[in-house]
Structure formats: C-alpha cells, structure tokens
Motif scaffolding. Structure first.
Motif, short mmCIF file in Angstrom:
data_model
loop_
_atom_site.label_atom_id
_atom_site.label_comp_id
_atom_site.label_asym_id
_atom_site.label_seq_id
_atom_site.Cartn_x
_atom_site.Cartn_y
_atom_site.Cartn_z
N MET A 136 -12.31 21.13 -7.00
CA MET A 136 -11.35 21.42 -7.95
C MET A 136 -11.98 21.89 -9.02
SD MET A 136 -9.45 17.63 -7.03
CE MET A 136 -8.08 17.92 -8.28
N SER A 137 -11.17 22.37 -10.26
CA SER A 137 -11.70 22.86 -11.64
C SER A 137 -11.93 21.65 -12.32
CB SER A 137 -10.76 24.04 -12.10
OG SER A 137 -9.55 23.18 -12.77
N GLY A 138 -12.60 21.98 -13.58
CA GLY A 138 -12.92 21.22 -14.60
C GLY A 138 -11.65 20.25 -15.06
N GLY A 139 -10.67 21.12 -15.45
CA GLY A 139 -9.51 20.84 -15.84
C GLY A 139 -8.76 19.97 -14.95
N GLU A 140 -8.74 20.34 -13.53
CA GLU A 140 -8.00 19.42 -12.69
C GLU A 140 -8.56 18.32 -12.38
OE1 GLU A 140 -6.38 23.23 -9.82
OE2 GLU A 140 -8.47 22.36 -9.41
N ARG A 141 -9.97 18.09 -12.44
CA ARG A 141 -10.76 16.96 -12.28
C ARG A 141 -10.36 15.96 -13.34
NH1 ARG A 141 -14.97 20.14 -10.67
NH2 ARG A 141 -16.10 20.17 -12.96
N GLN A 142 -10.16 16.53 -14.52
CA GLN A 142 -9.79 15.66 -15.57
C GLN A 142 -8.26 15.33 -15.67
OE1 GLN A 142 -10.59 13.22 -17.52
NE2 GLN A 142 -11.81 14.28 -19.12
N ARG A 143 -7.43 15.75 -15.21
CA ARG A 143 -6.05 15.54 -14.83
C ARG A 143 -6.07 14.60 -13.80
NH1 ARG A 143 -3.07 20.58 -13.44
NH2 ARG A 143 -4.99 21.80 -13.96
N LEU A 144 -6.92 14.62 -12.78
CA LEU A 144 -7.15 13.70 -11.73
C LEU A 144 -7.65 12.11 -12.36
CD1 LEU A 144 -7.25 12.71 -8.85
CD2 LEU A 144 -9.47 13.57 -8.67
N ALA A 145 -8.28 12.40 -13.32
CA ALA A 145 -8.96 11.24 -13.81
C ALA A 145 -7.74 10.47 -14.72
CB ALA A 145 -10.19 11.52 -14.74
N GLY A 177 0.91 -1.27 -0.04
CA GLY A 177 -0.21 -0.06 -0.16
C GLY A 177 0.70 1.38 -0.12
N SER A 178 2.00 1.12 0.74
CA SER A 178 2.88 2.36 0.68
C SER A 178 3.31 2.84 -0.53
CB SER A 178 3.98 2.04 1.89
OG SER A 178 4.85 1.12 1.41
N ALA A 179 3.88 1.60 -1.47
CA ALA A 179 4.30 2.04 -2.67
C ALA A 179 3.14 2.57 -3.70
CB ALA A 179 4.92 0.48 -3.13
N LEU A 180 2.27 2.13 -3.56
CA LEU A 180 1.02 2.48 -4.35
C LEU A 180 0.66 4.02 -4.18
CD1 LEU A 180 -1.55 -0.55 -4.45
CD2 LEU A 180 -0.11 0.38 -6.49
N ARG A 181 0.74 4.30 -2.73
CA ARG A 181 0.44 5.73 -2.27
C ARG A 181 1.55 6.69 -2.86
NH1 ARG A 181 -1.68 3.13 2.15
NH2 ARG A 181 0.24 3.09 3.30
N GLU A 182 2.84 6.09 -2.74
CA GLU A 182 3.82 6.88 -3.26
C GLU A 182 3.91 7.24 -4.74
OE1 GLU A 182 8.84 6.70 -3.48
OE2 GLU A 182 7.74 5.14 -2.40
N ARG A 183 3.44 6.13 -5.58
CA ARG A 183 3.39 6.25 -7.06
C ARG A 183 1.98 7.25 -7.29
NH1 ARG A 183 3.21 1.28 -8.64
NH2 ARG A 183 1.09 0.93 -9.49
N ALA A 184 1.08 7.17 -6.44
CA ALA A 184 -0.24 7.86 -6.77
C ALA A 184 0.23 9.43 -6.40
CB ALA A 184 -1.21 7.67 -5.83
N ARG A 185 0.79 9.50 -5.50
CA ARG A 185 1.31 11.02 -5.05
C ARG A 185 2.27 11.54 -6.24
NH1 ARG A 185 1.69 8.95 0.37
NH2 ARG A 185 0.18 9.71 1.81
N ALA A 186 3.15 10.85 -6.68
CA ALA A 186 4.11 11.29 -7.59
C ALA A 186 3.36 11.69 -9.13
CB ALA A 186 5.27 10.05 -8.15
N LEU A 187 2.11 10.72 -9.31
CA LEU A 187 1.20 11.09 -10.43
C LEU A 187 0.78 12.32 -10.48
CD1 LEU A 187 -0.19 7.60 -11.29
CD2 LEU A 187 1.28 9.00 -12.96
N LEU A 188 0.14 12.55 -9.32
CA LEU A 188 -0.54 13.91 -9.15
C LEU A 188 0.42 14.99 -9.08
CD1 LEU A 188 -2.89 12.81 -5.99
CD2 LEU A 188 -3.60 13.21 -8.16
N ALA A 189 1.49 14.95 -8.50
CA ALA A 189 2.54 15.89 -8.46
C ALA A 189 3.01 16.21 -10.20
CB ALA A 189 3.62 15.60 -7.72
N HIS A 190 3.16 15.20 -10.98
CA HIS A 190 3.59 15.36 -12.33
C HIS A 190 2.44 15.76 -13.04
CE1 HIS A 190 7.45 13.54 -11.51
NE2 HIS A 190 7.07 12.25 -11.29
N LEU A 191 1.26 15.58 -12.54
CA LEU A 191 0.00 16.21 -13.53
C LEU A 191 -0.42 17.61 -13.06
CD1 LEU A 191 -1.73 12.86 -13.88
CD2 LEU A 191 -0.89 14.16 -15.65
N GLY A 192 0.55 18.26 -12.26
CA GLY A 192 0.18 19.62 -11.80
C GLY A 192 -0.60 19.72 -10.71
N LEU A 193 -0.82 18.70 -10.02
CA LEU A 193 -2.09 18.28 -8.94
C LEU A 193 -1.25 18.37 -7.53
CD1 LEU A 193 -4.60 16.26 -10.47
CD2 LEU A 193 -4.68 18.72 -9.94
N LEU A 194 0.15 18.93 -7.24
CA LEU A 194 0.82 18.90 -6.14
C LEU A 194 -0.03 19.74 -5.00
CD1 LEU A 194 3.61 17.90 -4.38
CD2 LEU A 194 4.53 20.15 -5.25
#
Length: 256
Positions: A177-186, A150-167
């Motif tokens: 969140m805005s529409g653009g932010e929700r789509q980047r979350l998706a 679970g910790s490895a998955l959470r780390e990867r999820a946080r990295a994805l959010l950061a790389h997609l501008g959702l840090l």
C-alpha cells in the motif's frame, strides 16, 4: 476521488445495543463543542531519570466534547509526552486525569480503558507488516467486555475500509500500500472501537502535501459526523490553524 467528501461512517449506538460502555461521544453533531469538559487534567508532571528529566511540569487543562485541539511547540517540549498521558499510554508522576467523571486507572490496568475510549493515529503508522489490512484493523478490538461477535466486528472493519477508500484492499499487507493508504488504514484501526477521543501524533508528518491534506480532511469529517474529540500533535502551522483551539507548549508547560 475526494474521500473526505464521500466518507459515510455510521458509528452506531452504544446505548441499548448490548454494549455496556457509556457513550462519551458528542450527541448533537451540528452543535459547537460542549461547554462541559469531556476530559480534565489537573497539575500533571512527568519526570524521568530519578528527577533529572522533567518532560511535563504541572500542566492543567480541559478538553470539551467534539472539540478539535492541536498541541504545538518545538521538539522536546513535551507534546508527545502529554498526548501519551491523555491516551493512558503513560502515567503521570504527579497529578490526576479524568474522562467524564471517571478517574484514569493505574497504568497496569489501563488497557481496556484505552480500547474503550481512545483511538490512536501515529506518524509512522505502527501497522503489523505480516497482517492484512482487515487484520490490522481487527487487532485493536481485543476487548472481552465489548460483547460483540467476531462477525459483527469484521463487518464493521470492512465498512470502515470501504468508507476510507480502501475497498478491495482488505487482503493487502501494508508493504503493498502507498503511504496515504497506510495512514487511512491506521485511521480505520483507530475508529474500530468507536472511541470518544481520537489522538493523532504528527499524522501528516510522513506524507506528501496532497495525502496530508486528504488525511486532515478525513479527520475533520470524522470528527463532525461522529461527534469525536480530536487531539492532534503537530509542528505544522497549516495543520494547527484548522483546530478549534491550540495548546502551545515549551519546556514541559502550556502557555496560553
């Protein structure tokens, strides 16, 4: 900030990392789409209402590794029905589907197959409103065979959010969140399982022009850097012209 330029997603290896799944993603990210098919559809038909409604009519095609394919056509022509078959969200009434050498499983046992190989991006996002951004990404990871902590998955999820501008958005809920932010979350949710194929159903349909262009740039950057195959349904000619190949549909059939 132009997120398409700053995106730096490292999907990590599957082979030798404790993950028993075959890696169907492209290996040479600087190479053109492979000549060998990643996915093959043979004579697909999809019929509803005891045969009165034919959503797809004897469709056959192949997808290559690292290819960007757009599916276009008028409303009701079968675009989303075909995307659902490719992603194992539905099963054909007739015909066969293969991913690599593996035939698609029966729909009743397809959940793990979907999680292993496909990521999904929808026009209406399909985010869980009561979950945080981080939890929305992690909800797609429920695969007991993946062998990750679970910790490895959470780390990867946080990295994805950061790389997609959702840090800094990890604890926000979709309504904050805005529409653009929700789509980047998706998009982050679609990438968390390191899919071979990214499926997008009108991913820019609910966005304004600026956010739509940003999402398309992100998808293209992800495809090139991670070696994914992208299949995208769209009504928009400006979107489909960015694809390597366009499948044009009408009345449940592909017209070449």
């Amino acid at each position: 900030m132009n997120n398409a330029q700053t995106l730096k997603i490292d999907p990590g290896p599957r082979s030798g990392s404790g993950d028993p799944r075959p890696d169907l993603r492209g290996q040479r990210l600087d190479a053109p789409p492979s000549a060998l098919p990643l996915m093959r559809a043979e004579d697909l038909s999809l019929v509803y209402d005891s045969g009165r409604t034919r959503a797809l009519d004897r469709v056959s095609f192949e997808l290559k590794a690292r290819e960007f394919v757009a599916i276009t056509g008028p409303s009701g022509c079968g675009k989303t029905s075909l995307l659902n078959l490719i992603g194992a969200l539905d099963a054909p009434t007739h015909g066969r589907l293969f991913l690599g050498a593996e035939r698609y499983p029966d729909l009743g046992s397809a959940a793990a197959f979907r999680r292993r190989h496909f990521g999904y991006i929808f026009q209406s996002f399909h985010l869980m409103p009561t979950l945080t951004a981080l939890e929305n990404v992690l909800v797609a990871t429920a695969d007991p065979g993946a062998g990750e902590s679970g910790s490895a998955l959470r780390e990867r999820a946080r990295a994805l959010l950061a790389h997609l501008g959702l840090l800094g958005h990890e604890k926000r809920r979709p309504a904050q969140m805005s529409g653009g932010e929700r789509q980047r979350l998706a998009i982050a949710r679609a990438l968390i399982n390191r899919p071979a194929v990214l499926l997008a159903d009108e991913p820019t349909g609910s966005l304004d022009t600026a956010n739509a262009l940003q999402v398309l740039d992100l998808i293209e950057t992800i495809r090139l850097r991670d070696g994914l195959t992208v299949v995208l349904v769209t009504h928009d000619h400006q979107v489909s012209r960015r694809a390597d190949r366009v499948l044009r549909m009408r009345d449940g059939k592909i017209f070449w």
